[in-house]
Scaffold this active site. Structure first.
Site, short mmCIF file in Angstrom:
data_model
loop_
_atom_site.label_atom_id
_atom_site.label_comp_id
_atom_site.label_asym_id
_atom_site.label_seq_id
_atom_site.Cartn_x
_atom_site.Cartn_y
_atom_site.Cartn_z
CE1 TYR A 9 -27.68 -29.03 2.25
CE2 TYR A 9 -27.97 -31.28 2.68
CZ TYR A 9 -28.36 -30.04 2.03
OH TYR A 9 -29.32 -30.39 1.01
CG ASP A 60 -35.35 -24.17 2.16
OD1 ASP A 60 -35.98 -24.49 1.28
OD2 ASP A 60 -35.15 -24.59 3.16
#
Length: 247
Positions: free
Chosen positions: A112, A53
């Site tokens: 992540y 994003d």
């Protein structure tokens, strides 16, 4: 015959409107494709392993392209691209791969990292690099909440809607590791795949528990039912980093 080239890419997400190409927006994919076109003189499509994003960073995003010829070696492609790209994007490595390699579909897992700065004052050099939480954060509760995500679950309650419903919301989280060094908190989440905004929704729930604004049993209930009872909290994009992709 086309030659497939794998790219390992790092970028500062603050400068871009996400990875995926968008009309009239500054994205990582568009910037890479413009660089390839400038070097090769032809339009080359860049296929990424995932769509980060706006504001999300990458230490090692993976992508691939199909080149019309092999005039340049992988090392020369690395140098040529880095001399063309803006400083916010760096090609860490290029390598030729078999045609059956696909940056997205060949991936078997991702790692992540989410960074939090837990202190009253955020240093200027951490701006845009970490989520600033000035209220006291209970790291033991943060770890307790993180453990609830490990395993195979229905993560429908921890996914945002991209405009169409996900067909399969079952995912396996291999590990959730949390480290603290002074005000720095790093949450590392590894798994076989992630839904849209899944990591940020997971971190949002974990921090709500650590701030005593949510009970850890609510996380367990959401994972069992696949439905979130009540409002969800999405952690800001600026603290999230794509660290590694396994193949």
């Amino acid at each position: 015959m086309l030659q497939r080239l794998k790219l390992t890419v790092a970028y500062d997400g603050a400068a871009f409107a996400g990875w995926q190409s968008q009309a009239h927006r500054n994205t990582v994919q568009d910037t890479l494709e413009h660089a390839f076109q400038k070097i090769s003189g032809t339009r080359i499509r860049v296929h990424g392993a995932g769509r980060t994003d706006a504001g999300v960073h990458a230490l090692a995003q993976c992508a691939h392209v199909d080149l019309p010829d092999r005039r340049l070696s992988p090392e020369r492609w690395t140098n040529a691209l880095n001399s063309t790209l803006p400083p916010a994007i760096r090609i860490l490595r290029c390598q030729f791969t078999p045609q059956n390699f696909h940056a997205r579909f060949s991936a078997t897992g991702k790692l992540y990292r989410y960074r939090i700065w837990a202190a009253p004052i955020l240093p200027p050099l951490e701006f845009g690099r970490a989520w600033h939480i000035s209220s006291p954060l209970d790291v033991d509760l943060l770890k307790t909440a993180g453990k609830k995500f490990v395993g195979t679950h229905d993560f429908a309650a921890f996914a945002a809607n991209r405009g169409k419903k996900e067909q399969d919301t079952m995912r396996t989280i291999w590990s959730v590791q949390i480290r603290r060094s002074g005000p720095r908190i790093a949450i590392e989440i590894a798994g076989d795949g992630f839904l849209y905004k899944m990591v940020r929704l997971m971190v949002g729930a974990m921090t709500q528990v650590a701030l005593n604004k949510m009970n850890v049993d609510e996380i367990v209930g959401w994972l069992k039912s696949g439905h979130a009872d009540g409002s969800r909290f999405v952690a800001p994009a600026k603290g999230l980093y794509l660290v590694k992709i396994w193949y």
